[in-house]
Design a protein around this motif. Structure first.
Motif: not given
Length: 121
Positions: A1-8, A10-28
């Protein structure tokens, strides 16, 4: 079993920044390409950025120069740094990974659950 869990997301104003993360876990055993896609309601899912296990990258024309994809192979994690965000970047963002299980050698495609990114003033 493999899982991908995303985070990061949200709501941001134009011109702003966000950082997304995705961690894979399980039988890899190993992970080939990893990437980020996005999808608006009623639209097809489209590639935003992808990165190979060796670090080669590919970007959609609409995000070149604003978004940066990277990965930490030791942590089985992929990141998407999004700068100079625009309202048209508003979408649900999905993580994708091409993963080889311990019993190999074939790789299988896995998706995260999606994270909402909203760019609005």
């Amino acid at each position: 079993q493999v899982h991908l869990v995303e985070s990061g997301g949200g709501l941001v104003q134009p011109g702003g920044s966000l950082r997304l993360s995705c961690a894979a876990s399980g039988s890899i055993s190993s992970i080939n390409a990893m990437g980020w896609y996005r999808q608006a309601p009623g639209q097809q899912r489209e590639l935003v950025a992808a990165i190979t296990s060796g670090g080669s990258t590919n970007y959609a024309d609409s995000v070149k120069g604003r978004f940066t994809i990277s990965r930490d192979n030791a942590k089985n994690t992929v990141y998407l740094q999004m700068n100079s965000l625009k309202p048209e970047d508003t979408d649900v963002y999905y993580c994708n990974a091409d993963i080889v299980p311990p019993y190999g050698p074939l790789a299988y495609d896995y998706w995260g659950q999606g994270t909402q990114v909203t760019v609005s003033s």
